[in-house]
Design a protein around this motif. Structure first.
Motif, short mmCIF file in Angstrom:
data_model
loop_
_atom_site.label_atom_id
_atom_site.label_comp_id
_atom_site.label_asym_id
_atom_site.label_seq_id
_atom_site.Cartn_x
_atom_site.Cartn_y
_atom_site.Cartn_z
N TRP A 131 -26.76 9.35 23.87
CA TRP A 131 -27.84 8.68 23.11
C TRP A 131 -27.53 8.64 21.62
O TRP A 131 -27.99 7.75 20.92
N ARG A 132 -26.71 9.55 21.12
CA ARG A 132 -26.36 9.53 19.70
C ARG A 132 -25.12 8.67 19.46
O ARG A 132 -25.10 7.80 18.59
N LEU A 133 -24.10 8.88 20.29
CA LEU A 133 -22.81 8.21 20.07
C LEU A 133 -22.86 6.71 20.38
O LEU A 133 -22.28 5.90 19.64
N ALA A 134 -23.54 6.33 21.46
CA ALA A 134 -23.48 4.93 21.91
C ALA A 134 -23.98 3.93 20.85
O ALA A 134 -23.27 2.97 20.55
N PRO A 135 -25.16 4.14 20.25
CA PRO A 135 -25.61 3.14 19.26
C PRO A 135 -24.69 3.05 18.04
O PRO A 135 -24.46 1.96 17.51
N ILE A 136 -24.11 4.19 17.61
CA ILE A 136 -23.20 4.18 16.46
C ILE A 136 -22.01 3.27 16.74
O ILE A 136 -21.62 2.43 15.93
N THR A 137 -21.45 3.43 17.95
CA THR A 137 -20.23 2.68 18.27
C THR A 137 -20.55 1.21 18.59
O THR A 137 -19.76 0.32 18.28
N MET A 138 -21.74 0.98 19.16
CA MET A 138 -22.15 -0.42 19.43
C MET A 138 -22.27 -1.20 18.14
O MET A 138 -21.89 -2.36 18.05
N ARG A 139 -22.85 -0.55 17.13
CA ARG A 139 -23.04 -1.20 15.83
C ARG A 139 -21.69 -1.63 15.25
O ARG A 139 -21.52 -2.74 14.77
N VAL A 140 -20.70 -0.72 15.35
CA VAL A 140 -19.37 -1.03 14.82
C VAL A 140 -18.76 -2.22 15.56
O VAL A 140 -18.23 -3.15 14.94
N ALA A 141 -18.85 -2.20 16.89
CA ALA A 141 -18.26 -3.29 17.68
C ALA A 141 -18.93 -4.62 17.35
O ALA A 141 -18.26 -5.67 17.23
N ALA A 142 -20.25 -4.60 17.17
CA ALA A 142 -20.97 -5.84 16.85
C ALA A 142 -20.55 -6.34 15.47
O ALA A 142 -20.30 -7.53 15.27
N ARG A 143 -20.44 -5.40 14.53
CA ARG A 143 -20.04 -5.79 13.16
C ARG A 143 -18.65 -6.42 13.17
O ARG A 143 -18.40 -7.45 12.53
N GLU A 144 -17.72 -5.80 13.90
CA GLU A 144 -16.35 -6.32 13.96
C GLU A 144 -16.34 -7.74 14.55
O GLU A 144 -15.59 -8.61 14.09
N THR A 145 -17.17 -7.96 15.56
CA THR A 145 -17.22 -9.29 16.20
C THR A 145 -17.82 -10.31 15.24
O THR A 145 -17.27 -11.40 15.06
N LEU A 146 -18.95 -9.95 14.62
CA LEU A 146 -19.65 -10.89 13.74
C LEU A 146 -18.81 -11.23 12.50
O LEU A 146 -18.91 -12.32 11.95
N LYS A 147 -18.00 -10.26 12.08
CA LYS A 147 -17.15 -10.47 10.91
C LYS A 147 -16.16 -11.61 11.18
O LYS A 147 -15.88 -12.44 10.33
N ARG A 148 -15.67 -11.65 12.41
CA ARG A 148 -14.63 -12.63 12.74
C ARG A 148 -15.19 -13.94 13.29
O ARG A 148 -14.63 -15.00 13.05
N PHE A 149 -16.26 -13.85 14.08
CA PHE A 149 -16.69 -15.04 14.85
C PHE A 149 -18.16 -15.37 14.68
O PHE A 149 -18.99 -14.48 14.50
N ALA A 150 -18.43 -16.69 14.78
CA ALA A 150 -19.81 -17.16 14.95
C ALA A 150 -20.00 -17.31 16.45
O ALA A 150 -19.15 -17.88 17.14
N LEU A 151 -21.11 -16.80 16.95
CA LEU A 151 -21.34 -16.77 18.39
C LEU A 151 -22.40 -17.80 18.78
O LEU A 151 -23.42 -17.92 18.10
#
Ligand code: HEM
Length: 459
Positions: free
Chosen positions: A348-368
């Protein structure tokens, strides 16, 4: 005249199939499942226990049976096999559960900065392979990233490509079967078990694993919790998050530059698309609910997350991240990681932290963007169009129209596949009775180790 009429009618039926057949087969599937499984569960919230008593009953000390005594467990053990008898989620309370749960917590105790750096590196590697504008399935895109992430969390070293591929094959096979989109392929799962046994034999692990487990049992524990549950759950959670952003361009534009808002989008995504549809518990004693209802010992309680997440929210079906500006998850009917007092998710602590990073990395590169359907179980694996964020703005109408058409027709064929394969697997699970046999063997000889069949137990 008549042949023209018949032909027109046939064309109309065929063209309209995507509009009514998937819904019809889903309803039929539910009826077939209920018939084969029996109506053993008490839905919560439901007629007996309302939403107001949901957390009270879920948190009750007697709502603590996990597998023994529920026909439903045979189905879960079938889908998670091999090693369901070692999966933390399905273990009964006791010494083995405590030791395994403690080990999981220790492994997941990654410091925040390290977790963020690792999530960034792993998601960047998965995304760097995409050039230009591409149609992808978000779940498939994310799985290799989380395979590498959790391999490194567990073994403390970079994930070799061979291990990544074995982990993805295993996790994909489990989740595909769980959604009834395909049968189990035990050979894929066993290949990962063999790899993990060899890796454990090689030594040099950064974490101690439960001492009273054999090497094979340790491999199965890691496979179930880290190389199945962790990979599937995180890949699905990020796929839901990115699908939501693809469907709401204004939220996407804001989330690109506002981390606080991205957190609200994550919360709202969890509310609308909780990863658990139903979590079940078998009562090990009588529960008297505060409104006077008594639930007998041995009841199978089916806690319905999506239903609970709709109660107490204004216009509950509307996607509205801003509701979390004033609302605290703690005070709302919102339990994406379960309830704190009854075996909540250890990530419950680790998952949201890492999800945020993955979303940021995706949004930085691509428009979805997407025109595909988005449901909680997401059997279409999140079809989405990725276009370079800083690249030329090529028109997206044609690929989105293609995506829409493909998604509707896939929905159609998939609904039939799910009906047929789901019925087969429910029947096969009832025939194999993996959970019941395990507990029967323990009753006969409490010290016995039941060796459930692995590759030999069919598709
Ligand atoms: C966003 C991602 C995730 C979500 C939303 C999620 C959600 C949940 C929920 C709701 C439960 C409780 C179910 C119940 O009450 O029966 C649970 C349990 C569990 N989750 Fe997660 N999970 C996620 C990721 C993970 C990850 C990354 C792991 C990695 C190890 C994990 C491992 C487990 C385990 C082992 C349990 C069983 C806990 C126990 O019975 O002691 N989950 N998860």
């Amino acid at each position: 005249m008549l042949p023209v009429l018949v032909l027109t009618l046939c064309v109309l039926v065929v063209v309209s199939l995507p509009l009514w057949l998937p819904k019809g087969t889903v309803a039929l599937r539910m009826r077939v499942f209920a018939h084969l499984n029996g109506h053993e569960g008490i839905p919560v919230p439901g007629d007996l226990v309302g939403a107001a008593q949901f957390k009270e009953v879920y948190s009750h000390p007697a709502a603590n049976g996990r597998s023994r005594g529920a026909g439903l467990s045979d189905l879960f053990w079938y889908w998670l096999s091999p090693g369901a008898d070692l999966h933390q989620e399905h273990l009964e309370a006791g010494d083995r559960y405590e030791e395994i749960a403690h080990t999981t917590r220790r492994i997941l105790g990654v410091p925040r900065t390290r977790a963020e750096a690792l999530a960034e590196r792993c998601s960047a590697r998965a995304l760097n392979g995409i050039h230009g504008t591409r149609l992808v399935r978000l779940r498939d895109l994310m799985m290799p990233a989380w395979a590498e992430f959790y391999y490194e969390v567990v073994f403390g070293e970079r994930c070799p490509p061979k291990a990544r591929d074995l982990i993805v094959d295993n996790a994909d096979d489990v989740v595909t079967a769980l959604k009834c989109c395909g049968l189990r392929h035990m050979d894929r799962r066993d290949r990962l078990t063999r790899f993990l046994i060899d890796r454990l034999d090689a030594g040099g692990l950064p974490h101690e694993l439960p001492a009273d487990l054999s090497t094979r049992e340790r491999a199965l524990y890691l496979q179930g919790t880290f190389f199945n549950t962790a990979i599937v759950q995180t890949s699905e959670a990020v796929a839901h998050l990115l699908m939501v952003l693809a469907q709401h361009p204004e939220a996407q534009t804001r989330a690109v530059r506002d981390d606080h808002y991205l957190d609200q989008v994550i919360e709202e995504t969890f509310r609308l698309y909780p990863l658990f549809g139903i979590a079940h518990r078998i009562t090990t004693g009588e529960i008297t609910v505060s409104d006077g209802v008594t639930l007998p010992s041995g009841s199978v309680l089916c806690f319905n997350y999506p239903a609970f997440h709709r109660v107490g929210f204004e216009d509950p079906d509307r996607f509205d991240p801003s509701r979390w500006e004033t609302l605290s998850a703690r005070d709302a009917n919102h339990i994406p990681f379960g309830v704190a007092s009854n075996r909540p998710c250890p990530a419950w602590r680790l998952a949201p932290i890492t999800m945020r990073v993955a979303a940021r990395e995706t949004l930085k590169r691509f428009a979805l963007s997407t025109s595909a359907s988005h449901t909680r179980s997401m059997p279409n694996r999140g079809p989405c169009l990725l276009a370079p964020r800083d690249g030329s703005r090529r028109p997206r109408h044609a690929p989105l129209a293609y995506l829409w058409l493909r998604d509707r027709w896939e929905d159609l064929t998939r609904s039939v596949v799910q009906l047929v394969l789901g019925t087969y697997m429910v029947r096969d699970a009832r025939r194999q009775r993996l959970c019941q046999r395990h507990f029967d063997a323990r009753k006969r000889d409490p010290g016995a180790v039941e060796h459930l069949p692995a590759a030999a137990d069919g598709p």
